[in-house]
Every structure is written in structure tokens, then in C-alpha cells.
Design an enzyme around this catalytic site. Structure first.
Site, PDB file in Angstrom:
ATOM      1  N   GLY A 106      -3.419  -5.466  -6.815  1.00  0.00           N
ATOM      2  CA  GLY A 106      -2.897  -6.807  -7.106  1.00  0.00           C
ATOM      3  C   GLY A 106      -1.952  -7.310  -6.029  1.00  0.00           C
ATOM      4  O   GLY A 106      -1.576  -6.578  -5.114  1.00  0.00           O
ATOM      5  N   ARG A 138       3.032  -8.614  -3.082  1.00  0.00           N
ATOM      6  CA  ARG A 138       4.035  -9.346  -2.298  1.00  0.00           C
ATOM      7  C   ARG A 138       3.505 -10.714  -1.889  1.00  0.00           C
ATOM      8  O   ARG A 138       3.802 -11.203  -0.808  1.00  0.00           O
ATOM      9  CB  ARG A 138       4.415  -8.551  -1.063  1.00  0.00           C
ATOM     10  CG  ARG A 138       3.220  -8.149  -0.214  1.00  0.00           C
ATOM     11  CD  ARG A 138       3.709  -7.759   1.123  1.00  0.00           C
ATOM     12  NE  ARG A 138       2.667  -7.123   1.897  1.00  0.00           N
ATOM     13  CZ  ARG A 138       2.772  -6.924   3.178  1.00  0.00           C
ATOM     14  NH1 ARG A 138       3.840  -7.308   3.813  1.00  0.00           N
ATOM     15  NH2 ARG A 138       1.799  -6.338   3.831  1.00  0.00           N
ATOM     16  N   LYS A 193       3.002 -15.071   1.511  1.00  0.00           N
ATOM     17  CA  LYS A 193       2.928 -13.602   1.609  1.00  0.00           C
ATOM     18  C   LYS A 193       4.295 -13.094   2.091  1.00  0.00           C
ATOM     19  O   LYS A 193       4.813 -13.576   3.099  1.00  0.00           O
ATOM     20  CB  LYS A 193       1.830 -13.239   2.608  1.00  0.00           C
ATOM     21  CG  LYS A 193       1.578 -11.753   2.770  1.00  0.00           C
ATOM     22  CD  LYS A 193       0.333 -11.518   3.614  1.00  0.00           C
ATOM     23  CE  LYS A 193       0.190 -10.066   4.005  1.00  0.00           C
ATOM     24  NZ  LYS A 193      -0.939  -9.855   4.928  1.00  0.00           N
ATOM     25  N   ASP A 220       8.921  -3.611  -1.807  1.00  0.00           N
ATOM     26  CA  ASP A 220       9.970  -4.630  -1.888  1.00  0.00           C
ATOM     27  C   ASP A 220       9.424  -6.055  -2.014  1.00  0.00           C
ATOM     28  O   ASP A 220      10.190  -7.009  -2.161  1.00  0.00           O
ATOM     29  CB  ASP A 220      10.904  -4.533  -0.676  1.00  0.00           C
ATOM     30  CG  ASP A 220      10.167  -4.728   0.639  1.00  0.00           C
ATOM     31  OD1 ASP A 220       8.953  -5.042   0.617  1.00  0.00           O
ATOM     32  OD2 ASP A 220      10.806  -4.571   1.696  1.00  0.00           O
ATOM     33  N   GLY A 221       8.101  -6.195  -1.917  1.00  0.00           N
ATOM     34  CA  GLY A 221       7.520  -7.531  -2.044  1.00  0.00           C
ATOM     35  C   GLY A 221       7.720  -8.402  -0.824  1.00  0.00           C
ATOM     36  O   GLY A 221       7.391  -9.577  -0.837  1.00  0.00           O
ATOM     37  N   ARG A 245      -0.370 -18.210   3.980  1.00  0.00           N
ATOM     38  CA  ARG A 245      -1.765 -17.896   4.300  1.00  0.00           C
ATOM     39  C   ARG A 245      -2.690 -18.912   3.653  1.00  0.00           C
ATOM     40  O   ARG A 245      -2.505 -19.298   2.502  1.00  0.00           O
ATOM     41  CB  ARG A 245      -2.095 -16.487   3.815  1.00  0.00           C
ATOM     42  CG  ARG A 245      -3.529 -16.078   4.132  1.00  0.00           C
ATOM     43  CD  ARG A 245      -3.712 -14.577   4.141  1.00  0.00           C
ATOM     44  NE  ARG A 245      -3.525 -13.970   2.834  1.00  0.00           N
ATOM     45  CZ  ARG A 245      -3.565 -12.653   2.635  1.00  0.00           C
ATOM     46  NH1 ARG A 245      -3.759 -11.817   3.640  1.00  0.00           N
ATOM     47  NH2 ARG A 245      -3.397 -12.156   1.431  1.00  0.00           N
ATOM     48  N   ASP A 248     -10.300  -3.986  -1.409  1.00  0.00           N
ATOM     49  CA  ASP A 248      -9.380  -5.087  -1.734  1.00  0.00           C
ATOM     50  C   ASP A 248      -9.149  -5.990  -0.522  1.00  0.00           C
ATOM     51  O   ASP A 248      -8.586  -7.068  -0.651  1.00  0.00           O
ATOM     52  CB  ASP A 248      -8.038  -4.557  -2.249  1.00  0.00           C
ATOM     53  CG  ASP A 248      -7.407  -3.560  -1.302  1.00  0.00           C
ATOM     54  OD1 ASP A 248      -8.070  -2.562  -0.957  1.00  0.00           O
ATOM     55  OD2 ASP A 248      -6.264  -3.782  -0.879  1.00  0.00           O
ATOM     56  N   ASN A 249      -9.607  -5.546   0.646  1.00  0.00           N
ATOM     57  CA  ASN A 249      -9.476  -6.369   1.843  1.00  0.00           C
ATOM     58  C   ASN A 249     -10.821  -6.923   2.289  1.00  0.00           C
ATOM     59  O   ASN A 249     -11.015  -7.257   3.454  1.00  0.00           O
ATOM     60  CB  ASN A 249      -8.849  -5.556   2.978  1.00  0.00           C
ATOM     61  CG  ASN A 249      -7.430  -5.129   2.650  1.00  0.00           C
ATOM     62  OD1 ASN A 249      -6.752  -5.794   1.887  1.00  0.00           O
ATOM     63  ND2 ASN A 249      -6.986  -4.027   3.225  1.00  0.00           N
ATOM     64  N   ASP A 285      -6.686  -9.858   5.803  1.00  0.00           N
ATOM     65  CA  ASP A 285      -5.744  -8.748   5.931  1.00  0.00           C
ATOM     66  C   ASP A 285      -5.664  -8.216   7.359  1.00  0.00           C
ATOM     67  O   ASP A 285      -6.474  -7.380   7.768  1.00  0.00           O
ATOM     68  CB  ASP A 285      -6.048  -7.614   4.946  1.00  0.00           C
ATOM     69  CG  ASP A 285      -4.773  -6.830   4.660  1.00  0.00           C
ATOM     70  OD1 ASP A 285      -4.036  -6.530   5.614  1.00  0.00           O
ATOM     71  OD2 ASP A 285      -4.505  -6.535   3.482  1.00  0.00           O
TER      72      ASP A 285
HETATM   73  P1  AMP Z   1      -2.508  -4.011   2.087  1.00  0.00           P
HETATM   74  O1  AMP Z   1      -2.319  -2.713   2.766  1.00  0.00           O
HETATM   75  O2  AMP Z   1      -1.711  -5.130   2.703  1.00  0.00           O
HETATM   76  O3  AMP Z   1      -3.926  -4.372   1.886  1.00  0.00           O
HETATM   77  O4  AMP Z   1      -1.854  -3.868   0.645  1.00  0.00           O
HETATM   78  C1  AMP Z   1      -2.316  -2.959  -0.313  1.00  0.00           C
HETATM   79  C2  AMP Z   1      -1.555  -3.160  -1.600  1.00  0.00           C
HETATM   80  O5  AMP Z   1      -0.176  -2.866  -1.407  1.00  0.00           O
HETATM   81  C3  AMP Z   1      -1.595  -4.572  -2.159  1.00  0.00           C
HETATM   82  O6  AMP Z   1      -1.626  -4.460  -3.552  1.00  0.00           O
HETATM   83  C4  AMP Z   1      -0.298  -5.159  -1.677  1.00  0.00           C
HETATM   84  O7  AMP Z   1       0.138  -6.223  -2.488  1.00  0.00           O
HETATM   85  C5  AMP Z   1       0.632  -3.982  -1.784  1.00  0.00           C
HETATM   86  N1  AMP Z   1       1.774  -4.062  -0.850  1.00  0.00           N
HETATM   87  C6  AMP Z   1       1.744  -3.959   0.492  1.00  0.00           C
HETATM   88  N2  AMP Z   1       2.972  -4.092   1.010  1.00  0.00           N
HETATM   89  C7  AMP Z   1       3.822  -4.306  -0.021  1.00  0.00           C
HETATM   90  C8  AMP Z   1       5.242  -4.515  -0.148  1.00  0.00           C
HETATM   91  N3  AMP Z   1       6.044  -4.544   0.912  1.00  0.00           N
HETATM   92  N4  AMP Z   1       5.738  -4.691  -1.395  1.00  0.00           N
HETATM   93  C9  AMP Z   1       4.945  -4.662  -2.473  1.00  0.00           C
HETATM   94  N5  AMP Z   1       3.614  -4.462  -2.426  1.00  0.00           N
HETATM   95  C10 AMP Z   1       3.054  -4.283  -1.227  1.00  0.00           C
HETATM   96 MG    MG Z   2      -4.608  -6.228   1.492  1.00  0.00          MG
END
Ligand code: AMP
Ligand code: MG
Length: 485
Positions: A88, A91, A111, A123-124, A174, A246-247, A256
Site C-alpha cells: 500500500g 508514503r 509522494k 516515516d512516510g 507524481r 507493486d511497481n 517507481d
Molecule cells: P518501493 O520500494 O518504493 O516500491 O516501496 C515499497 C513499499 O514500501 C511501499 O508500500 C511503500 O509505500 C513503502 N515505503 C517505502 N518507503 C517508505 C517510507 N519512507 N515510509 C513508509 N513507507 C515506505
Molecule cells: Mg513502489
């Protein structure tokens, strides 16, 4: 005055279990780092209003523009082959959809906009470096003609985020055809929520594939777009780096931009991501990974692919086979164009494959090699030869190529123009990207970023400064990328 954007909120109208409603978390001291004027224009948004005090507050998530209905979207995903039922938007916050001048609605998503129910301890937030990286590389991809999400704005948050060290934080706006992913379907398949799968399939069809019919039509259409997309990546030497499900966007856009990078010297084994130890997402493996992701989409859609499961499985298998064929056709046709062939003849496949072998043997720069071939086709092979550290395979290949070119009907000047239009002079060179991001993140100096951005936006023109076309000097060592948080 609060920013006004003519949002539609079609996703927020879907059943509540597809997302969580929550606003972005405000940041301390937003400051506009970059605003994408051409994109604002395309979306029919008022650039001056976006750059205004109220606009920047909105782009930072401090002030909701009128009409926004902020949500975080639910999705799952296979990460490096392992299924996580609960990813989900951890962030990111979707504000709504902008109609756009072309009538195609685009998601506007912040984002780095703070924690959500899916943050899983994160940390979002996002950092200036990775935010600008996504901005730069997605603009480069767009200019190269590759379907991609884009960046409307980057805003510094005035806050520090803690990665290994404290680094300056930022929020990216984005823009995407949608944020539906293979993982969105997987989330509901994992919960055996067939009704949600139907809703999502109908939504995706209406939004992206109005000519397709039903879940079967959706699967086939997504597979075709993925085949074309990955062929385009391969033809510019792009390595996505984290092709988790998810990407993988249902729209067929590249999404992504964490650990992605462009290949310099050609090798199908090239991996840049520091966490991709097994090379799952290496350059040469991308077509098969996209197919693997499509198989996961087919599995997720299985309950809505028709009442007879055997027939549904057979259909899905055919889609996966068609994907492979479509990819191969697009890839071979693209390589053919890059070496000056307007027609496809028997033996061409072996010809381009042997060129790739010669490039691997000579560790030749992918981008410069194809660019130099436009001259080599006109009797100037010296610059091409100079790119190869080992020549035997190239020397054996050149006469075969010339013989094949002689059978082409295209006049020389037209061929040269076609070749230069099929192979960019400029990709975002890894060392220049790093230089630009370091200046921005550490010294608050955006000049190198803006100079590089201007050059990558015109990738088929040879820039005046040769620095932008050259690979990294050898002393820099192996380039590594990190999952962009
Ligand atoms: P990503 O590697 O960007 O495809 O992210 C994979 C998952 O990790 C997704 O659910 C993102 O929302 C979550 N995520 C990545 N970085 C953060 C962050 N700094 N804080 C919270 N969730 C994160
Ligand atoms: Mg992603």
C-alpha cells in the site's frame, strides 16, 4: 487563496476497502525546488498559481487544494519474488485526478507526504536526492518517448529525514495515468475478494483500455503494453532495478524510480541496485520478469477470467505466450531501426544478436555505439571502432552489416536521419546524475540539476558540451544505486 484544481475523484468513489482516507501530514518549511512547466501546461494547470505561496503549500501537502479527496491506496506485491499481502501507499497520498488537456485523466499524487496505515514502521517521507532523481529520470524517459509517470513538482520540506544519516526531506508531486498496479489486484485476490477484483477490472478497463472487453481483455491489453514498454526500456539501455509486482503499472507506464539506472558499457548481466544480489532485475532479465509479473496478474484475475477454470488458465497461458512474441517482435524491430534497417528480413535476428555479442566482448558503451553506427553506415567506422576494447567480433560483423545495408532501399541520408532518430545521443549518465543530486541535496545548488535536466529533455540532439554524452571516467568504480527512500 487556496489552489484550485478541477479534480475528479473517481478512485475515491470506489468501495472504501480499496483505500484509506487521510490527508497529507504538513511539513515545516516548504520551498519549491522545481516545477515542471511543460507538464503543468499539458495538464491545463496554472503554473503561476502552482509556484505561488499557496501553490507551494499545496504541493507540500500543507494545504489541500479545493476539490481534492486525499486517499492512500491499498496494494500488495511480490518483492524479489516473495509475496507481501500488505504494502500500500506507505508514503504517498492521491489527491485526485486532473482531466488534462487531452481528456486523459491523470492522478496527482504527493509522494513523501507522511505516514499512512501502510507505512509499516517507515516515516512516510522522502528525501531531496531520490525525489530529484525520480524527477530527472522520468523526464528523461518521457523525452526518450518511453511511457512513464512524471513529476510535476519537487518541494523541499524544510525537515530532515533519517536514512543512514540525516538528509533533507522533500515531497514529489507524481503524475500518472493511474496508480493501479499488478499488486492492487493481488491485494484483493489474496483476500478472496472477487467483488473488488471485478470492480478494479472494470475501473482499469474504463480508464486505460476502453476498447478491451472484460477481465480477459484487460489481461491481454496489459500484457501487450508491458511487452512494448519493456522493449522500449531495453532499446535505450534502461534498467528499472526493482520490478516488483507493486511497481508494475496496469497502464503500461514506467513507475517507481528508486534504484533504476541506464547501462553504460553493454552487458546483459548489468545490475546497479545494491540489494539485487542475485541479479533478478538485471538488464537482460527484464523481459522475463515482466512476463513473470504478468503471470502473477493472471493468477490474481483468475476468479474473474471466466467460469471454467481450465479454460481461464489456457487463456492466461496464451496471453503469456503472446507477450513473449510481441516483446520479441518489438525488440527486434527496434534493434533493426537502430542499425539502419527499415525492413525486416530473414537473418536479421542473428545479425543484431551478433552485434550485441560483439558489444559485450568489446565492453562497448550501449548509447554511443548505436549513435556511432549512423556514421559507420556512411563509411566512417573509426568512431565506432574506438568504442570497443576488443575488436575481433566487431570486425567480423561489419562486412555482414554492410552487405545487409546494401539490400535496403532507403537512401543514405534518410537512413542516417532514421538511425539518429532511433538512438539518443544523451541518456542521464550515472555520474552526472549523482553530481547533480549531491549539489542539490548537500549544497542547495540546483544549477547542475537544471543544466542536466535541460540536456536530457532533448536526448536526440548532440549537446554542445561533450561531458553530457561521455560515460563515467574509469576511475569512479562500479556504480551502485539504492532503493529510493
Ligand atoms: P518501493 O520500494 O518504493 O516500491 O516501496 C515499497 C513499499 O514500501 C511501499 O508500500 C511503500 O509505500 C513503502 N515505503 C517505502 N518507503 C517508505 C517510507 N519512507 N515510509 C513508509 N513507507 C515506505
Ligand atoms: Mg513502489
Amino acid at each position: 487563496m487556496a489552489l484550485s484544481i478541477p479534480f475528479r475523484n473517481t478512485y475515491a468513489r470506489l468501495p472504501e476497502r480499496l483505500f484509506a482516507r487521510l490527508p497529507p501530514t504538513p511539513v515545516t518549511a516548504p520551498r519549491l525546488l522545481q516545477l515542471n512547466l511543460p507538464l503543468a501546461e499539458e495538464l491545463g494547470l496554472d503554473a503561476a498559481a502552482l509556484a505561488s505561496e499557496a501553490g507551494v503549500q499545496a504541493l507540500a501537502g500543507n494545504l489541500l487544494p479545493a476539490g481534492a479527496e486525499p486517499i492512500a491506496q491499498a496494494y500488495a506485491g511480490h518483492q524479489f519474488g516473495h509475496f507481501n499481502p500488505q504494502l500500500g501507499d506507505g508514503r504517498a497520498i492521491l489527491l485526485g485526478e486532473v482531466p488534462g488537456r487531452d481528456g486523459q485523466p491523470r492522478d496527482l499524487q504527493l509522494k513523501g507526504s507522511g505516514p499512512t496505515p501502510w507505512s509499516r514502521g517507515g516515516d512516510g517521507r522522502a528525501a531531496v536526492g531520490p525525489v530529484l532523481r525520480e524527477y530527472l529520470i522520468s523526464e528523461a524517459m518521457h523525452a526518450l518517448g518511453v511511457p512513464t509517470t512524471r513529476a510535476l513538482a519537487a518541494v523541499a520540506s524544510g525537515e530532515e529525514v533519517f536514512r543512514e544519516l540525516p538528509v533533507p526531506g522533500a515531497v514529489l508531486t507524481r503524475v500518472a495515468s493511474s496508480h493501479l498496479r499488478v499488486g492492487t489486484f493481488q491485494y484483493f485476490a489474496a483476500r478472496e475478494d472477487v467483488e473488488a477484483l471485478r470492480t478494479l477490472a472494470d475501473y482499469a478497463l474504463a480508464r486505460h483500455y476502453p476498447a478491451a472487453e472484460g477481465a480477459r481483455g484487460l489481461l491481454a491489453a496489459v500484457a501487450a503494453r508491458q511487452a512494448d514498454l519493456v522493449a522500449q526500456w531495453m532499446l535505450v539501455g534502461f534498467i528499472h532495478g526493482v520490478m516488483n509486482t507493486d511497481n508494475c503499472a496496469i497502464s503500461g507506464e514506467t513507475i517507481d524510480y528508486g534504484p533504476c539506472a541506464f547501462m553504460d558499457s553493454y552487458s546483459p548481466e548489468t545490475v546497479f541496485s545494491s540489494i539485487d544480489h542475485a541479479g533478478r532485475y538485471r538488464y537482460g532479465h527484464q523481459p522475463r520478469i515482466a512476463q513473470w509479473n504478468l503471470a502473477r496478474l493472471a493468477e490474481a484475475l483468475l476468479p474473474v477470467l471466466g467460469p471454467d477454470e481450465d479454460q481461464a488458465v489456457a487463456f492466461a497461458q496464451q496471453v503469456l505466450a503472446d507477450y513473449a512474441q510481441r516483446f520479441n517482435t518489438a525488440w527486434m524491430a527496434g534493434l533493426g531501426r537502430k542499425i539502419g534497417l527499415a525492413e525486416q528480413r530473414e537473418g536479421d535476428q542473428a545479425l543484431v544478436q551478433d552485434l550485441l555479442l560483439a558489444m559485450a566482448e568489446g565492453a562497448a558503451d550501449f548509447t554511443l555505439t548505436f549513435r556511432a553506427m549512423a556514421d559507420a553506415a556512411c563509411g566512417q567506422p573509426a568512431p565506432l571502432r574506438a568504442l570497443f576494447s576488443a575488436l575481433p567480433a566487431l570486425e567480423a560483423w561489419l562486412p555482414r552489416w554492410h552487405a545487409r545495408l546494401a539490400a535496403e532501399p532507403m537512401p543514405e541520408a534518410a537512413r542516417r536521419a532514421a538511425m539518429l532518430a532511433a538512438s539518443p545521443a544523451v541518456i542521464p549518465r550515472n555520474h552526472l546524475v549523482e553530481e547533480a543530486l549531491e549539489a542539490a541535496a548537500q549544497r542547495n545548488d540546483l544549477a547542475p540539476f537544471e543544466a542536466l535536466l535541460a540536456v536530457v529533455r532533448r536526448p536526440f540532439e548532440a549537446p554542445a558540451d561533450p561531458r553530457y554524452t561521455q560515460p563515467a571516467p574509469p576511475g569512479l568504480g562500479k556504480y551502485q544505486t539504492f532503493c529510493g527512500t
